[in-house]
Enzyme design. Structure first.
Site, short mmCIF file in Angstrom:
data_model
loop_
_atom_site.label_atom_id
_atom_site.label_comp_id
_atom_site.label_asym_id
_atom_site.label_seq_id
_atom_site.Cartn_x
_atom_site.Cartn_y
_atom_site.Cartn_z
N CYS A 18 49.35 32.03 47.47
CA CYS A 18 47.95 31.87 47.13
C CYS A 18 47.07 32.97 47.71
O CYS A 18 46.64 32.88 48.87
CB CYS A 18 47.43 30.50 47.57
SG CYS A 18 45.73 30.23 47.09
N ASP A 68 40.65 45.84 45.39
CA ASP A 68 41.02 44.50 45.84
C ASP A 68 41.38 43.66 44.61
O ASP A 68 40.66 43.69 43.62
CB ASP A 68 39.82 43.87 46.56
CG ASP A 68 40.27 42.90 47.65
OD1 ASP A 68 41.31 42.24 47.44
OD2 ASP A 68 39.59 42.80 48.67
#
Ligand code: CO
Ligand code: CO
Length: 336
Positions: A18, A68
């Protein structure tokens, strides 16, 4: 929603994957293989674990570059795109810069998450990029069973006013511009422990650009800042402590947080990343006796699209005071 079936993007994330990134120690080991670079135009490189690289261009302006991307942290594709964009743009603001262009990175399997879903991810991203006044100029997509999305962002900054991890000084006061707890709340969402209101509060903040925070910081003459993201509050402040060789005191009871955090920590909505975040700063970090467990968890909670932590001599309007730089020698002491 697609073919009558509700697609839960967060359930396509591989177990244990996750939005996790490498622990700081693992990252250091990988980066150590890079040859030593000595370009005098590099004003900020990766050595100080800063938010973005800063490169001096001819003509007195500097380029800010960062990227990112991560796996879905919410099920709604539009919001996933908006959060991913807000988060990626944030690293330019965390250097005191203004984003100008972005390129997207999209990994998805059209058999599992159809193009119509990804169109929504892009719509959410596009709106945030427009709000930031930047332009999408390209990107790259790869088929991958586990979805991932994000941006590389290019910005401009005045080289005299870069917010560098190296610039913290004794006496600086530390201000935080968003509440903490996105890791805890999104974990609660994934396991249906968080309410609609809990989710809405976190999503509203995760899609709030750090542009206004950056503008306030520039007005206050800030020279040192970081955005608080995956390595947690103490992880990112730890990078500043190391780069500036300063020790800081944080006041746990002053930390701004989402209203559901205490309840969700009690429901065990914490992450493995938080454990790794704590380990990464174990040489720096200490807690005063009596700091409640949920506030300890808040300090190590991995944030997505968190706020800016600003080191300032002046009050920052709209931000919350959370601590101060107390001395030299890297260290973080969390008091009650
Ligand atoms: Co950052
Ligand atoms: Co980043």
């Amino acid at each position: 929603m697609i073919e009558g079936k509700m697609l839960r993007l967060t359930h396509l994330v591989a177990k244990g994957g996750c939005a996790s990134k490498l622990a700081q120690a693992q990252l250091k080991e990988v980066l150590s293989a890079l040859p030593v670079q000595k370009d005098p135009n590099v004003l900020v490189g990766f050595e100080t674990s800063d938010d973005a690289g800063v490169y001096l261009l001819p003509g007195g302006v500097a380029l800010v570059q960062t990227m990112d991307f991560f796996t879905p942290i919410v099920d709604d594709p539009y919001r996933y795109g908006a959060i991913a964009a807000t988060n990626a743009l944030s690293d330019v603001y965390a250097m005191g810069g203004e984003p100008i262009t972005v390129m997207n990175i999209a990994l998805f399997d059209p058999e599992v998450a159809p193009p119509a879903v990804w169109a929504e991810v892009f719509r959410g991203m596009g709106e945030k990029v427009s709000e930031a006044g930047a332009t999408t100029v390209g990107g790259h997509s790869v088929v991958d069973k586990e979805p991932k999305f994000g941006l590389s962002v290019t910005g401009l900054v005045d080289p005299e006013r870069v917010f560098s991890n190296r610039n913290a000084e004794v006496g600086d006061q530390i201000w935080l511009t968003k509440p903490l707890g996105t890791g805890i709340v999104t974990t609660g969402m994934k396991f249906d422990d968080a309410t609609e209101e809990d989710a809405a509060e976190a999503i509203r903040w995760m899609t709030t650009l750090n542009k206004g925070a950056k503008d306030s910081a520039l007005l206050a003459g800030v020279r040192c800042a970081t955005d608080v993201t995956g390595f947690s509050l103490v992880g990112h402040l730890g990078n500043i402590c190391r780069a500036s060789d300063v020790s800081i005191r944080l006041v746990a009871s002053a930390l701004p947080h989402f209203s559901s955090v205490e309840r969700l920590v009690e429901a065990k909505c914490t992450t493995g990343a938080a454990v790794r975040n704590r380990e990464a700063v174990s040489d720096l970090l200490s807690y005063e006796e009596g700091v409640p467990e949920w506030l300890i968890q808040l300090t190590i909670d991995p944030q997505t699209s968190g706020g800016l932590a600003l080191f300032s001599r002046q009050e920052i309007p709209g931000a919350t005071w959370i601590g101060e730089v107390t001395g030299t020698g890297a260290g973080i002491r969390v008091s009650q």
